[in-house]
Write a protein that holds these residues in place. Structure first.
Motif, PDB file in Angstrom:
ATOM      1  N   LEU A 120       0.831  -1.210   0.000  1.00 54.03           N
ATOM      2  CA  LEU A 120       0.000   0.000   0.000  1.00 54.03           C
ATOM      3  C   LEU A 120       0.859   1.251   0.000  1.00 54.03           C
ATOM      4  CD1 LEU A 120      -2.870  -1.010   2.417  1.00 54.03           C
ATOM      5  CD2 LEU A 120      -3.064  -0.472  -0.014  1.00 54.03           C
ATOM      6  N   GLU A 121       1.916   1.229   0.813  1.00 56.52           N
ATOM      7  CA  GLU A 121       2.825   2.378   0.853  1.00 56.52           C
ATOM      8  C   GLU A 121       3.480   2.593  -0.509  1.00 56.52           C
ATOM      9  OE1 GLU A 121       3.818   4.674   3.185  1.00 56.52           O
ATOM     10  OE2 GLU A 121       2.080   3.978   4.344  1.00 56.52           O
TER      11      GLU A 121
ATOM     12  N   ARG B 202      -3.787   9.827   5.298  1.00 60.86           N
ATOM     13  CA  ARG B 202      -2.905   8.682   5.429  1.00 60.86           C
ATOM     14  C   ARG B 202      -1.992   8.845   6.645  1.00 60.86           C
ATOM     15  NH1 ARG B 202       1.820   9.103   3.849  1.00 60.86           N
ATOM     16  NH2 ARG B 202       3.284   7.406   4.107  1.00 60.86           N
TER      17      ARG B 202
ATOM     18  N   TYR C  61       1.013   4.043  -2.859  1.00 56.44           N
ATOM     19  CA  TYR C  61       0.784   5.429  -2.467  1.00 56.44           C
ATOM     20  C   TYR C  61       1.915   6.320  -2.976  1.00 56.44           C
ATOM     21  CZ  TYR C  61       0.236   9.491   0.563  1.00 56.44           C
ATOM     22  OH  TYR C  61       0.092  10.748   1.033  1.00 56.44           O
TER      23      TYR C  61
ATOM     24  N   TYR D  60      -5.528   6.086   1.765  1.00 58.73           N
ATOM     25  CA  TYR D  60      -4.398   6.314   0.856  1.00 58.73           C
ATOM     26  C   TYR D  60      -4.822   7.062  -0.411  1.00 58.73           C
ATOM     27  CZ  TYR D  60      -1.580   3.049   3.573  1.00 58.73           C
ATOM     28  OH  TYR D  60      -0.879   2.437   4.564  1.00 58.73           O
TER      29      TYR D  60
ATOM     30  N   HIS E 204      -7.877   0.637   3.798  1.00 59.50           N
ATOM     31  CA  HIS E 204      -6.974   1.093   2.732  1.00 59.50           C
ATOM     32  C   HIS E 204      -7.363   2.463   2.208  1.00 59.50           C
ATOM     33  CE1 HIS E 204      -6.168  -3.394   1.571  1.00 59.50           C
ATOM     34  NE2 HIS E 204      -5.622  -3.043   2.725  1.00 59.50           N
TER      35      HIS E 204
ATOM     36  N   SER F 281       4.199   5.854   9.468  1.00 60.49           N
ATOM     37  CA  SER F 281       4.275   4.670   8.623  1.00 60.49           C
ATOM     38  C   SER F 281       5.728   4.363   8.279  1.00 60.49           C
ATOM     39  CB  SER F 281       3.478   4.887   7.344  1.00 60.49           C
ATOM     40  OG  SER F 281       4.011   5.995   6.668  1.00 60.49           O
TER      41      SER F 281
ATOM     42  N   GLN G 196      -1.568   3.126   9.323  1.00 61.43           N
ATOM     43  CA  GLN G 196      -1.843   1.847   8.679  1.00 61.43           C
ATOM     44  C   GLN G 196      -2.827   1.024   9.498  1.00 61.43           C
ATOM     45  OE1 GLN G 196       2.057   0.329   8.487  1.00 61.43           O
ATOM     46  NE2 GLN G 196       2.573   1.436   6.611  1.00 61.43           N
TER      47      GLN G 196
END
Lengths: 334, 393
Positions: free
Chosen positions: A196-197, A245, A200, A222, A219, A315, A250
């Motif tokens: 996901l990061e 975000r 993003y 994001y 999610h 994060s 997270q």
């Protein structure tokens, strides 16, 4: 100012546009499943859009329609102002190879090829010389922290690594949009967060247009925009504030979306099968009713409400900042 | 995709299921090997036979005989003189045949003599190994090595010695024609169609009793053979040429070789069915991968080529190893046979012959056959719907 700089930062014209798109599967003359009903939507250049909905809502079908893997029953799908329904198979193949990157829940890597060959496959089709595509694939893998795995067999990698290889393959021809179908569905939470990061940052730092399908409400922070799909129709659309975000970190669900995190959705199997599109014989009509967003049991707190007392979890950065710079360079932006 | 890259991926695909690929290749190889060995044997027989025909006769000689029909032209001295005038004819000899008795060292042997010119033994394809042909104006004789065996003597002991010859009267077989003078043995010959001995016309006082049974005509070259043949035929005689015999032999062996090829091809058909089976299973196994390829933008054309090239590779590798294997296998067999033949004082022969075009053909043929069997799976692979394909388990 370079051409690319201009191209990616100044404008937000729509790159994907759906006009009254319907998709109906006919099983017999009186048995049909209307999977997508009259959907219109626009995705702008550089946007990160998430299509969110319960399984059976038609979100994957919508994605496949945009990817040109399914043809709409009616309506028009314009990709950069061109109607893809009219394209022949050669044109579509070119589109899949050069203009769009697709990532699936099940990674879908080719097991008889090794990691770098998987990444370089679309360039092999384009006729890029062997050495050049090897260099491209290797540098991409290096950016994604997989440099040391380049010669490995696909099966030797973990799920998260395989998904990153799939993302590298999607990026190799520098497409204008990346489409992801539940990319974290088969991953444990740590790898899921990494992916996901990565997605993003691909959007924020190397300015890729992203369209992702998910059923996981944690999610949603994001994205720039979340489109809620239910029973094949757009139910709601929410613009996500920029800081979400960072604020929600997270694995947390924004209060804005908490209504959707009702038991039924969480009860979904941790490893859902790829097919959220109804198979022959299965119709959306018989599915259990999922809670609708329009009738929340708890009113959603206003966005302006102060964040929770606890300081947001910072994060973990997946990749060093230079990688994105290198990716931008790969895209020709710098 | 470039051909090199398709080839690279196809090779990789073969390697993934290496055992199955190997077995398929072995199937093709064994079939190719059997074809190579059988057809090579057919060609070998052809070479051996034609070689022995060529050894037995002069290549440009013609056999002239009378037609069996009534009123056909008769072979006589005038006719022989006319043959000599035909352009391109170098030599003509009449042939009389007589039953004879040869007496040497108190031994009597019944045999046949051919009466004609000095060149007749050569025209008959007889090699005079010892001595020389007779002189046409002397009482001399050329004996065959078989006659020598019957006389229980050898060339060393008989050359230059004299023998007594008695002939059977062709009109009244009970009558014996005694030759007034003994004949000197001047040569010993081998080869030819039958064990016969040669004497000049001068030996027989009353040659009119005998009839010319045939005539031997020798032409200067290949074209003259055909010209002489038509000219003599026009005169109303029956002509047989060695060239025609050779052509007939070649024709027979061509059909024998083709027959052998088709019999051995049955093995190749079976192997091809095996290959087809392999490719169909490969298609099922690889359905998902084909779907993925299509989704990342590999064209239907490339997918089709990928399968075709893979099938062609199977055929090519099978054909190549079959040809190499067949070549060495035939060498081995030839070696063994000649070794056994040597034990029994046989002459070594080339049992197998491979024309230049044949071995490359036997590599190309299975390759094309591979393409043919790969056609159906490749078309099916190209037609797969990518989404259905990636959902296939």
């Amino acid at each position: 100012m370079s051409f690319f700089h201009h191209r990616y930062t100044v404008h937000h014209s729509s790159v994907v546009e759906l006009q009254n798109v319907c998709k109906t599967y006919w099983f017999s003359s009186n048995n049909k499943a209307e999977v997508i009903k009259n959907v219109s939507l626009k995705i702008k250049k550089g946007e990160y859009v998430i299509i969110f909905g319960p399984s059976g809502s038609g979100k994957s079908t919508l994605l496949y329609l945009i990817a040109g893997l399914e043809k709409p029953t009616s309506g028009r799908i314009l990709i950069r102002h061109r109607d893809i329904a009219r394209w022949k198979s050669e044109e579509l193949a070119r589109f899949h190879r050069l203009k769009i990157g697709i990532v699936f829940q099940t990674f879908n890597l080719i097991k008889s090829l090794n990691v770098w060959e998987n990444v370089a496959l679309p360039q092999a089709e384009s006729g890029v010389p062997y050495k050049e595509r090897y260099r491209n694939a290797l540098s991409l893998l290096e950016f994604l922290g997989l440099g040391k795995h380049a010669y490995k067999h696909v099966n030797e990698l973990s799920g998260g690594e395989q998904q990153r290889v799939a993302i590298a393959r999607a990026l190799i021809n520098n497409p204008f949009i990346i489409i992801l179908d539940e990319p974290t569905g088969n991953l444990d939470s740590a790898s899921a967060n990494e992916i996901l990061e990565l997605i993003y940052n691909l959007n924020r730092k190397s300015h890729h247009t992203i369209l992702m399908v998910t059923h996981n409400p944690s999610h949603l922070q994001y994205a720039n925009r979340v489109i809620f799909l239910k029973d094949g129709q757009i139910n709601r659309e929410i613009k996500v504030p920029r800081a979400s975000r960072v604020v929600f970190g997270q694995g947390q669900v924004m209060p804005e979306f908490q209504v959707t995190a009702l038991p039924e959705i969480e009860k979904e199997p941790p490893f859902p099968t790829l097919g959220t599109v109804p198979y022959p014989g299965e119709t959306t009509a018989g599915l259990p009713s999922t809670p609708t967003l329009s009738s929340p049991s708890v009113p959603p707190p206003p966005l302006t409400s102060p964040p929770k007392e606890e300081s947001p979890q910072p994060s973990r950065p997946v990749l060093p900042e230079e990688s994105y710079e290198a990716l931008r360079r790969y895209r020709g932006e710098v | 995709m470039k051909l090199v890259d398709i080839l690279r991926i196809a090779l990789r695909m073969l390697k993934v299921n290496w055992l199955r690929s190997l077995l398929t290749i072995i199937g093709i190889a064994v079939a190719t090997l059997s074809i190579v060995v059988l057809v090579g044997f057919g060609y070998g027989m052809q070479y051996v036979t034609i070689g022995s025909i060529l050894k037995s006769k002069s290549l440009f000689s013609l056999d002239v005989t009378t037609l069996s029909e009534s009123g056909a032209a008769t072979l006589n001295k005038e006719a022989i003189e006319e043959f000599k005038k035909i352009p391109g004819v170098s030599e003509v000899s009449p042939v009389y045949i007589a039953e004879a008795q040869i007496i040497f060292n108190d031994k009597l042997v019944s045999t046949t003599v051919r009466i004609g010119n000095r060149s007749l033994p050569a025209l008959d394809g007889v090699n005079i190994n010892f001595g020389s042909p007779f002189e046409e104006d002397k009482f001399q004789i050329v004996l065959s090595s078989e006659t020598l065996n019957m006389l229980e003597t050898d060339a060393k002991h008989i050359l230059g010695k004299q023998i007594i010859l008695k002939l059977t009267d062709p009109n009244t077989p009970s009558n014996i024609i005694n030759i007034s003078k003994p004949l000197t043995v001047v040569g010993v010959g081998t080869g030819g169609d039958a064990p016969v001995n040669y004497i000049p016309e001068i030996v027989i006082k009353d040659l009119n009793k005998f009839q010319i049974t045939s005539a031997k005509v020798n032409a200067r070259d290949r074209d003259s053979v055909i010209a002489a043949e038509t000219a003599i035929r026009m005169k109303g005689f029956q002509v047989e040429t060695l060239l025609k015999t050779l052509d007939d032999a070649r024709n027979v062996f061509r059909w024998v070789t083709v027959g052998l090829f088709f019999i051995a091809s049955i093995a190749l058909v079976v192997a091809s069915i095996g290959m087809f089976n392999t490719l169909t299973i490969t298609l099922l196994e690889r359905t998902r991968e084909i779907g993925i390829m299509k989704i990342v933008g590999i064209t239907n054309r490339t997918v089709r080529w990928l399968f075709l090239i893979e099938a062609a590779l199977l055929g090519f590798l099978g054909g190549l190893s079959g040809v190499l294997g067949g070549y060495f296998f035939s060498f081995f067999i030839e070696f063994l046979v000649n070794k056994i033949a040597a034990k029994f004082q046989g002459i070594p022969v080339n049992l197998f012959q491979f024309p230049i075009f044949f071995l490359p053909f036997m590599v190309i043929f299975p390759t094309l056959l591979g393409c043919l069997t790969g056609l159906y799976p490749s078309v099916r692979a190209a037609r797969l719907n990518p989404l259905d394909a990636i959902r296939y388990e």
